[in-house]
Design a protein around this motif. Structure first.
Motif, PDB file in Angstrom:
ATOM      1  N   MET A   1       0.795  -1.137  -0.017  1.00  0.00           N
ATOM      2  CA  MET A   1       0.001  -0.039  -0.023  1.00  0.00           C
ATOM      3  C   MET A   1       0.856   1.296   0.097  1.00  0.00           C
ATOM      4  O   MET A   1       1.761   1.263   0.615  1.00  0.00           O
ATOM      5  CB  MET A   1      -1.080   0.036   1.383  1.00  0.00           C
ATOM      6  N   SER A   2       0.645   2.321  -0.850  1.00  0.00           N
ATOM      7  CA  SER A   2       1.402   3.364  -1.064  1.00  0.00           C
ATOM      8  C   SER A   2       1.342   4.248   0.022  1.00  0.00           C
ATOM      9  O   SER A   2       0.220   4.548   0.859  1.00  0.00           O
ATOM     10  CB  SER A   2       0.996   4.143  -2.217  1.00  0.00           C
ATOM     11  N   GLN A   3       2.421   4.955   0.477  1.00  0.00           N
ATOM     12  CA  GLN A   3       2.281   5.963   1.694  1.00  0.00           C
ATOM     13  C   GLN A   3       1.576   7.289   1.231  1.00  0.00           C
ATOM     14  O   GLN A   3       1.438   7.662  -0.057  1.00  0.00           O
ATOM     15  CB  GLN A   3       3.756   6.198   2.060  1.00  0.00           C
ATOM     16  N   THR A   4       1.191   7.914   2.223  1.00  0.00           N
ATOM     17  CA  THR A   4       0.572   9.485   1.927  1.00  0.00           C
ATOM     18  C   THR A   4       1.423  10.479   2.455  1.00  0.00           C
ATOM     19  O   THR A   4       1.411  10.327   3.726  1.00  0.00           O
ATOM     20  CB  THR A   4      -1.019   9.269   2.182  1.00  0.00           C
ATOM     21  N   LEU A   5       1.837  11.306   1.750  1.00  0.00           N
ATOM     22  CA  LEU A   5       2.413  12.497   2.021  1.00  0.00           C
ATOM     23  C   LEU A   5       1.380  13.624   2.154  1.00  0.00           C
ATOM     24  O   LEU A   5       0.632  14.015   1.272  1.00  0.00           O
ATOM     25  CB  LEU A   5       3.695  13.066   1.445  1.00  0.00           C
ATOM     26  N   LEU A   6       1.280  14.450   3.175  1.00  0.00           N
ATOM     27  CA  LEU A   6       0.343  15.574   3.317  1.00  0.00           C
ATOM     28  C   LEU A   6       1.219  16.850   3.213  1.00  0.00           C
ATOM     29  O   LEU A   6       1.966  17.148   4.126  1.00  0.00           O
ATOM     30  CB  LEU A   6      -0.653  15.577   4.450  1.00  0.00           C
ATOM     31  N   PHE A   7       0.952  17.690   2.015  1.00  0.00           N
ATOM     32  CA  PHE A   7       1.677  18.901   2.171  1.00  0.00           C
ATOM     33  C   PHE A   7       0.621  19.849   2.470  1.00  0.00           C
ATOM     34  O   PHE A   7      -0.489  20.172   1.531  1.00  0.00           O
ATOM     35  CB  PHE A   7       2.148  19.233   0.610  1.00  0.00           C
ATOM     36  N   ALA A   8       0.774  20.924   3.401  1.00  0.00           N
ATOM     37  CA  ALA A   8      -0.171  21.842   3.787  1.00  0.00           C
ATOM     38  C   ALA A   8       0.639  23.386   3.175  1.00  0.00           C
ATOM     39  O   ALA A   8       1.679  23.643   3.697  1.00  0.00           O
ATOM     40  CB  ALA A   8      -0.414  22.012   5.180  1.00  0.00           C
ATOM     41  N   GLU A  93      -7.104  15.770   8.505  1.00  0.00           N
ATOM     42  CA  GLU A  93      -6.701  15.251   7.182  1.00  0.00           C
ATOM     43  C   GLU A  93      -5.791  14.180   7.648  1.00  0.00           C
ATOM     44  O   GLU A  93      -5.745  13.291   6.890  1.00  0.00           O
ATOM     45  CB  GLU A  93      -6.190  16.069   6.168  1.00  0.00           C
ATOM     46  N   ALA A  94      -4.409  14.529   8.383  1.00  0.00           N
ATOM     47  CA  ALA A  94      -3.513  13.578   8.434  1.00  0.00           C
ATOM     48  C   ALA A  94      -4.014  12.534   9.156  1.00  0.00           C
ATOM     49  O   ALA A  94      -3.669  11.261   8.890  1.00  0.00           O
ATOM     50  CB  ALA A  94      -2.332  14.205   9.468  1.00  0.00           C
ATOM     51  N   HIS A  95      -4.862  12.719  10.134  1.00  0.00           N
ATOM     52  CA  HIS A  95      -5.164  11.411  10.744  1.00  0.00           C
ATOM     53  C   HIS A  95      -6.262  10.689   9.970  1.00  0.00           C
ATOM     54  O   HIS A  95      -6.296   9.384   9.548  1.00  0.00           O
ATOM     55  CB  HIS A  95      -6.337  11.796  11.998  1.00  0.00           C
ATOM     56  N   GLU A  96      -7.206  11.164   9.203  1.00  0.00           N
ATOM     57  CA  GLU A  96      -8.092  10.668   8.135  1.00  0.00           C
ATOM     58  C   GLU A  96      -7.550   9.948   7.023  1.00  0.00           C
ATOM     59  O   GLU A  96      -8.019   8.857   6.637  1.00  0.00           O
ATOM     60  CB  GLU A  96      -9.175  11.763   7.598  1.00  0.00           C
ATOM     61  N   ARG A  97      -6.527  10.356   6.476  1.00  0.00           N
ATOM     62  CA  ARG A  97      -5.876   9.950   5.347  1.00  0.00           C
ATOM     63  C   ARG A  97      -4.342   8.965   5.869  1.00  0.00           C
ATOM     64  O   ARG A  97      -3.663   8.462   4.988  1.00  0.00           O
ATOM     65  CB  ARG A  97      -5.186  11.039   4.493  1.00  0.00           C
ATOM     66  N   HIS A  98      -4.223   8.683   7.122  1.00  0.00           N
ATOM     67  CA  HIS A  98      -3.377   7.955   7.514  1.00  0.00           C
ATOM     68  C   HIS A  98      -1.892   8.393   7.081  1.00  0.00           C
ATOM     69  O   HIS A  98      -1.133   7.557   6.563  1.00  0.00           O
ATOM     70  CB  HIS A  98      -3.528   6.413   7.232  1.00  0.00           C
TER      71      HIS A  98
END
Length: 281
Positions: A1-8, A93-98
């Motif tokens: 499963m691909s990681q998700t990076l969150l850029f704010a 969003e970081a929580h919801e998108r893991h």
């Protein structure tokens, strides 16, 4: 499963370095990049859709420019706008998108320590469920020299593990600041100097054992150097950074709500390089 990076992003010019770093990290890790901008909840409803469209267009244009500047293929990504309080929406969003990582930029002039505590960056650092990168410098290359201040705490151990796992190609310097009782009063005494040397040797052996124990759990670990320097942690870290100019400093958080360490605050107040804050759990 691909990681998700969150850029704010706050869309400021000062955020450009963080945007470029987010792209480089997503590309290097094969991760999905979520790009988030939080809108003012007090915007008039009649203009909200126009603002959302303008924001998406601005982000897309910046994305195209950065890809051309760094010759990067576009990672899998999503551009999203939300309405609300920036730090609340970023953490949610970081929580919801893991998310495995949050990337942000600094938009405050260095040295303005009194303006640091209430910023979105500080609020996210105190509440984020994953490590947070605060990028201040354009990423002309991947992080090559990473500095990790360490002690015997769980936070330091977790931070070191994050460094070993995330950056197997980098050079890691583990920096420990030490001090012993009675140094000022007894430092000139021969017996004290001998005792001090013995204690520092014992400390190095204990730290070596701690690091080696963690490295045995992992494969493909990078080059690691352990450095012990005398003094208070903030002073030792500041002086070492001025002498050696690392690309990234990784600092552990003890996981206490609404609290950041003195080291993190010092690094944010005078950002000589990029910073990653890692939670102990």
């Amino acid at each position: 499963m691909s990681q998700t990076l969150l850029f704010a992003t706050d869309l400021s010019q000062d955020n450009r370095a963080a945007f470029a770093r987010a792209l480089r990290l997503a590309y290097a890790q094969g991760a999905h990049l979520d790009i988030l901008h939080v809108l003012d909840p007090y915007l008039p409803h009649r203009v909200l859709h126009e603002v959302e469209r303008a924001v998406s267009e601005d982000i897309s244009a910046t994305l195209t420019d950065l890809r051309e500047d760094y010759a990067l293929e576009a990672p899998a990504l999503m551009i999203q706008t939300l309405v609300g309080s920036p730090h609340v929406e970023i953490v949610r969003e970081a929580h919801e998108r893991h998310a495995s990582l949050i990337i942000m930029g600094m938009h405050r002039k260095r040295g303005q320590k009194d303006l640091l505590s209430g910023t979105t960056v500080m609020r996210v650092l105190r509440s984020a469920p994953c490590p947070v990168v605060v990028a201040s410098y354009l990423p002309t290359q991947p992080w090559q020299h990473i500095l990790v201040p360490i002690d015997f705490s769980l936070a330091a151990r977790q931070t070191l593990k994050e460094a070993l796992v995330r950056f197997p190609e980098a050079k890691l310097t583990l920096l420990h600041a030490w001090s012993l009782p009675g140094e000022r009063e007894l430092g000139s005494q021969t017996y004290y100097a001998q005792w001090r040397d013995h204690e520092v040797t014992r400390l190095r052996e204990a730290l070596d054992s701690e690091v080696e124990g963690l490295m045995r759990e992992l494969d493909g670990v990078p080059e690691v150097e352990l450095v012990l320097e005398q003094g208070q942690p903030c002073d030792v870290l500041h002086d070492y950074m001025k002498r050696h100019s690392p690309d990234l400093v990784m600092v552990g958080s003890r996981g206490q709500p609404h609290h950041t360490s003195q080291l993190a605050e010092m690094l944010l107040n005078e950002p000589h390089c990029d910073l990653m804050l890692c939670r102990a759990w």
